[in-house]
Design a protein around this motif. Sequence first.
Motif, short mmCIF file in Angstrom:
data_model
loop_
_atom_site.label_atom_id
_atom_site.label_comp_id
_atom_site.label_asym_id
_atom_site.label_seq_id
_atom_site.Cartn_x
_atom_site.Cartn_y
_atom_site.Cartn_z
N GLY A 35 -13.78 -6.50 10.95
CA GLY A 35 -13.69 -5.58 10.16
C GLY A 35 -13.09 -4.30 10.89
O GLY A 35 -13.68 -3.96 11.56
N LEU A 36 -11.89 -3.78 10.86
CA LEU A 36 -11.38 -2.69 11.48
C LEU A 36 -11.57 -1.59 10.50
O LEU A 36 -10.65 -1.17 9.48
CB LEU A 36 -9.85 -2.74 12.01
N LEU B 174 -0.39 -8.86 5.97
CA LEU B 174 -0.58 -8.61 4.60
C LEU B 174 -0.11 -6.87 4.81
O LEU B 174 -1.31 -6.24 5.16
CB LEU B 174 -1.79 -8.89 3.99
N PRO B 175 0.73 -6.28 4.35
CA PRO B 175 0.69 -4.97 4.28
C PRO B 175 -0.01 -4.22 3.37
O PRO B 175 -0.35 -4.95 2.20
CB PRO B 175 2.50 -4.48 4.54
N GLU B 176 -0.22 -2.91 3.63
CA GLU B 176 -0.78 -2.23 2.64
C GLU B 176 -0.15 -2.01 1.12
O GLU B 176 -1.06 -2.11 0.10
CB GLU B 176 -1.21 -0.82 3.09
N GLU C 91 -6.11 -3.45 3.86
CA GLU C 91 -6.47 -2.94 2.82
C GLU C 91 -6.23 -4.05 1.68
O GLU C 91 -5.71 -3.81 0.59
CB GLU C 91 -5.78 -1.67 2.16
N PRO C 92 -6.83 -5.23 1.88
CA PRO C 92 -6.54 -6.61 0.89
C PRO C 92 -7.06 -6.13 -0.43
O PRO C 92 -6.55 -7.04 -1.28
CB PRO C 92 -7.07 -7.76 1.79
N ILE C 93 -8.09 -5.44 -0.53
CA ILE C 93 -8.85 -5.55 -1.74
C ILE C 93 -8.71 -4.06 -2.50
O ILE C 93 -9.42 -3.91 -3.65
CB ILE C 93 -10.25 -6.09 -1.74
N GLY C 94 -8.01 -3.27 -1.80
CA GLY C 94 -7.89 -1.70 -2.17
C GLY C 94 -7.41 -1.66 -3.79
O GLY C 94 -8.18 -0.90 -4.50
N ILE D 280 -9.22 -7.20 9.08
CA ILE D 280 -9.37 -6.70 7.90
C ILE D 280 -9.32 -5.16 8.10
O ILE D 280 -10.23 -4.54 8.65
CB ILE D 280 -10.32 -7.28 6.98
N THR D 281 -8.66 -4.36 7.40
CA THR D 281 -8.94 -2.88 7.40
C THR D 281 -9.04 -2.55 5.96
O THR D 281 -8.56 -3.30 5.02
CB THR D 281 -7.45 -1.89 7.98
#
Length: 233
Positions: free
Chosen positions: A36-37, A81-83, A155-158, A184-185
């Motif tokens: 987790g970043l 996976l980009p934001e 931000e995969p779940i933002g 993951i960020t």
Amino acid sequence: MSVPVIECKNLCKSYKKNFPVLDSFDFSLEGGKIMGLLGPNGCGKSTFLKLISGLLIADSGTIEICGINRSEETNKLISYLPERPYFNSKMTVEEMIRFFKTFYDDFDELTAYKMLSDMSIDSKAQLKTLSKGTKEKVQLILVMSRRAKLFLLDEPIGGVDPAARDYILRTIIGNYSEDASVIITTHLIADIEPIIDNFAFMKNGKIFMSGVADEVRENTGKSLDVLFREVFK
């Protein structure tokens, strides 16, 4: 001693002179780990992922993927996976799957269709007809259906509804091999905390604090979410 999946040394990147986004940035992650970043907006998280994926070029410093200097060759080892979604909105989900299958030798079509089915997403639907959250789910499914060595998830779940987050997090856990790693960020630390092995807090272009998530929780008696709020209050 095994070679880290990713190792970066003295990375520097500025968009404006004398305003570094990354400043002598060092980072290393071994295989089989989810990292987790974490950090506030503007701390350099997305810039770091773009440097790894080759979308940006560092001003100085080195990046190695599985012991190989970052290059066109290492792009084959990375699934990014980009934001923000970047797909052609006129394409259908099915067409995107065919595109990924053609473009990436390690893309697993059966895995992609299974995840689409699990999330009740119509593969024949045009992307422009899907909600923002569903588009993000499709993009994550495509990224996680590869057999890459390093997954970069910005931000995969933002933008995903809370009901779908658990499935997405299970997808992240269940769709990478034991010798691969995931970075993951996110701002939703409480949501990803149960699945991450390691963490790093970023501040002003550097890693401010890092460690093994379980050890930090045991030593401090605090969750990463609580610790993050204290550090960045």
